[in-house]
Design a protein around this motif. Structure first.
Motif, mmCIF file in Angstrom:
data_model
loop_
_atom_site.group_PDB
_atom_site.id
_atom_site.type_symbol
_atom_site.label_atom_id
_atom_site.label_comp_id
_atom_site.label_asym_id
_atom_site.label_seq_id
_atom_site.Cartn_x
_atom_site.Cartn_y
_atom_site.Cartn_z
ATOM 1 N N TYR A 8 7.800 17.707 -35.890
ATOM 2 C CA TYR A 8 8.238 16.516 -35.140
ATOM 3 C C TYR A 8 7.223 16.185 -34.068
ATOM 4 O O TYR A 8 6.323 16.974 -33.774
ATOM 5 N N ARG A 9 7.376 14.977 -33.518
ATOM 6 C CA ARG A 9 6.418 14.486 -32.523
ATOM 7 C C ARG A 9 7.099 14.360 -31.157
ATOM 8 O O ARG A 9 8.248 13.924 -31.067
ATOM 9 N N VAL A 10 6.343 14.720 -30.117
ATOM 10 C CA VAL A 10 6.784 14.506 -28.738
ATOM 11 C C VAL A 10 5.937 13.371 -28.186
ATOM 12 O O VAL A 10 4.704 13.453 -28.215
ATOM 13 N N GLN A 11 6.560 12.296 -27.720
ATOM 14 C CA GLN A 11 5.823 11.186 -27.106
ATOM 15 C C GLN A 11 6.069 11.214 -25.608
ATOM 16 O O GLN A 11 7.215 11.362 -25.170
ATOM 17 N N ILE A 12 4.989 11.070 -24.855
ATOM 18 C CA ILE A 12 5.051 11.314 -23.409
ATOM 19 C C ILE A 12 4.398 10.160 -22.658
ATOM 20 O O ILE A 12 3.257 9.790 -22.963
ATOM 21 N N GLY A 13 5.079 9.636 -21.641
ATOM 22 C CA GLY A 13 4.474 8.622 -20.781
ATOM 23 C C GLY A 13 5.545 7.726 -20.201
ATOM 24 O O GLY A 13 6.685 7.718 -20.662
ATOM 25 N N PRO A 14 5.173 6.936 -19.179
ATOM 26 C CA PRO A 14 6.160 6.044 -18.589
ATOM 27 C C PRO A 14 6.622 4.997 -19.607
ATOM 28 O O PRO A 14 5.793 4.365 -20.255
ATOM 29 N N ARG B 269 14.573 15.987 -34.035
ATOM 30 C CA ARG B 269 13.818 15.114 -34.955
ATOM 31 C C ARG B 269 12.618 14.503 -34.207
ATOM 32 O O ARG B 269 11.556 14.283 -34.780
ATOM 33 N N ALA B 270 12.805 14.248 -32.933
ATOM 34 C CA ALA B 270 11.734 13.674 -32.103
ATOM 35 C C ALA B 270 12.106 13.901 -30.645
ATOM 36 O O ALA B 270 13.279 14.116 -30.324
ATOM 37 N N VAL B 271 11.098 13.838 -29.770
ATOM 38 C CA VAL B 271 11.334 14.006 -28.333
ATOM 39 C C VAL B 271 10.610 12.869 -27.604
ATOM 40 O O VAL B 271 9.450 12.568 -27.917
#
Ligand code: GLY
Length: 359
Positions: free
Chosen positions: A14-20, A154-156
Motif C-alpha cells: 500500500y501507499r502512504v501519501q504525505i503533505g498538507p 489499504r492506504a494511508v
C-alpha cells in the motif's frame, strides 16, 4: 507542495501519501463502495470536512481518549458498520489519532472477516508511527493493547495541515516517536530532524511533511522486513520498554505515551552506556539536546516535576517487568549502539536497572 509518497512492501502493498491537504485524496482509496468514517468527537468538528468526496459517508464519532480502546467500543463500531450496510467490498476510514486508528483497524479486521481500512492519522504520533504497519488493538482490564490483530491498511493519508490544531503536549509526544524513528533510521534523518527543529515547532506543514515522510520510510522498511514482529520489527520498541515502565509507575494516562518514549530514549542510551554497548559516546548528549529543544523531558526528574508523579526506581523496575514485550518477566531491552545501529533483546539485571533509574 506535491504530496510525498512512500510505498510499504507488505504482502498486500500500500501507499502512504504525505503533505498538507492529502485528506482530500482519501475518497479515491475508499473506492466506489460504501464507506464509513470513524472519528472522535474532538476531531470531527475540526477535520471531518477535509474528507471532501466522503461528505455523504456516514460518520461514527467515539468518545475521545483511551476509554474508546475497549471491546465495547469495537462492538459499537461493528454495529454501526452493519447498520450503515457495509459489505465485504466496503472500507472503514479511520480519521483520528492512535485510538481511532487502532479501534478502526481492529473493527475493520473483524467485520465480515475483514474489510479494508484507510488510515487518516491526525496526530503527529499516529502519523510517524501508529497509522503505518497494521497493528490494531484495544485494551483489556489486564493491560494495554492485549486484544488486537495485524491488519495492514489499504492506504494511508498523512495530512500535515491538521497538526495546526494539535495541542502542544500531543505535538511534543509525536516528537518522541519522531526522534525514536530517526535514531533507528540513521544520520541523515536525525540530521534532518535537528536542522528542521524550529520549523517543526512552528508547525510548518512542509517541514513536517519532509520529516514525517522520512520516518514513514524507516517504518515502511522495518515493517516490510518483519510484518508480524517475529524479530527485527522489535527495533521499533526502542524507548518503549522504558516508556511502559514510566507509564505503569506513574499510572496510565498521567504522562502521554510519546512523552514517556522521549524519556525512554534517554534511559535506553543510559542503559547502553552502563551495559558497555554504546559506541557513540556523544550520542546521549546529542539526543538530550534534541529532546529538550522539542519540548520533551530527557530525565526522570524532569518528568517527576512536570507531571507531579513520584516514579520511584523500585516501581519503575516493577513496571519494566510488567511490559508485555518482556519474556517470562525478565526485561529485555532495545538499546542504541550508535545512530542507525540498534541492539535487540539485551538482557538487563535488576542492579543495572536500579542504577539507571536512580541516576
Ligand atoms: N509501533 C510499533 C510497531 O508498529 O511495531
Amino acid at each position: 507542495m506535491e504530496p510525498l509518497a512512500v510505498d510499504v512492501a507488505t504482502a498486500a502493498p500500500y501507499r502512504v501519501q504525505i503533505g498538507p491537504g492529502v485528506l482530500s485524496l482519501a475518497a479515491a482509496a475508499a473506492g466506489d463502495a460504501r464507506a464509513l468514517v470513524l472519528t472522535d468527537a474532538n476531531v470531527e468538528p475540526l477535520h471531518r470536512e477535509r474528507l471532501s468526496g466522503l461528505a455523504e459517508a456516514p460518520t461514527v464519532a467515539v468518545e475521545p481518549g483511551e476509554t474508546s480502546k475497549s471491546l465495547g467500543a469495537v462492538e459499537e463500531v461493528l454495529e454501526a458498520m452493519a447498520t450503515a450496510g457495509l459489505d465485504r467490498t466496503s472500507a472503514l476510514v479511520a480519521l483520528g489519532g492512535g485510538v481511532v486508528g487502532d479501534l478502526g483497524g481492529l473493527a475493520a479486521s473483524l467485520y465480515m472477516r475483514g474489510i479494508d481500512v484507510v488510515q487518516c492519522p491526525t496526530t503527529l504520533l499516529a502519523q510517524v508511527d501508529a497509522a503505518v504497519g497494521g497493528k490494531t488493538a484495544v485494551n483489556l482490564a489486564a493491560g494495554k493493547n492485549l486484544a488486537g490483530t495485524f491488519h495492514q491498511p489499504r492506504a494511508v493519508f498523512v495530512d500535515t495541515a491538521v497538526l495546526a490544531t494539535l495541542p502542544e503536549e500531543e505535538l511534543a509526544a509525536g516528537f518522541g516517536e519522531t526522534i525514536k524513528t530517526a535514531l533507528i533510521g540513521g544520520e541523515e534523518l536525525l540530521d534532518k530532524v535537528e536542522a528542521a527543529a524550529d520549523r517543526l515547532l512552528a508547525r510548518d506543514p512542509d517541514a513536517l511533511a519532509e520529516v514525517v515522510a522520512g520516518c514513514v520510510r524507516v517504518k515502511a522498511a522495518v515493517v516490510a522486513g518483519d510484518e508480524r514482529e517475529r524479530g527485527s520489527r522489535k527495533v521499533l520498541n526502542l524507548g518503549h520498554t522504558f516508556a511502559h515502565a514510566i507509564e505503569h509507575a506513574a499510572g496510565y494516562g498521567r504522562i502521554p505515551h510519546g512523552v514517556a518514549v522521549g524519556t525512554g530514549l534517554a534511559l535506553a542510551l543510559a542503559a547502553s552506556r552502563r551495559l558497555g554497548i554504546l559506541e557513540d559516546g556523544d550520542l546521549p548528549a546529542r539526543v538530550r539536546t534534541l529532546l529538550e529543544r522539542l519540548g520533551l523531558c530527557p530525565t526522570l526528574g524532569g518528568l517527576r516535576s512536570r507531571y507531579d508523579v513520584p516514579l520511584e526506581p523500585n516501581s519503575l523496575v516493577a513496571g519494566l517487568r510488567h511490559d508485555k514485550k518482556g519474556r517470562a518477566g525478565a526485561p529485555f531491552l532495545v538499546v542504541p549502539r550508535a545512530v542507525g545501529a540498534i541492539e535487540l533483546d539485551v538482557p538487563a539485571d535488576g542492579e543495572a536497572l536500579q542504577a539507571i533509574f536512580g541516576a
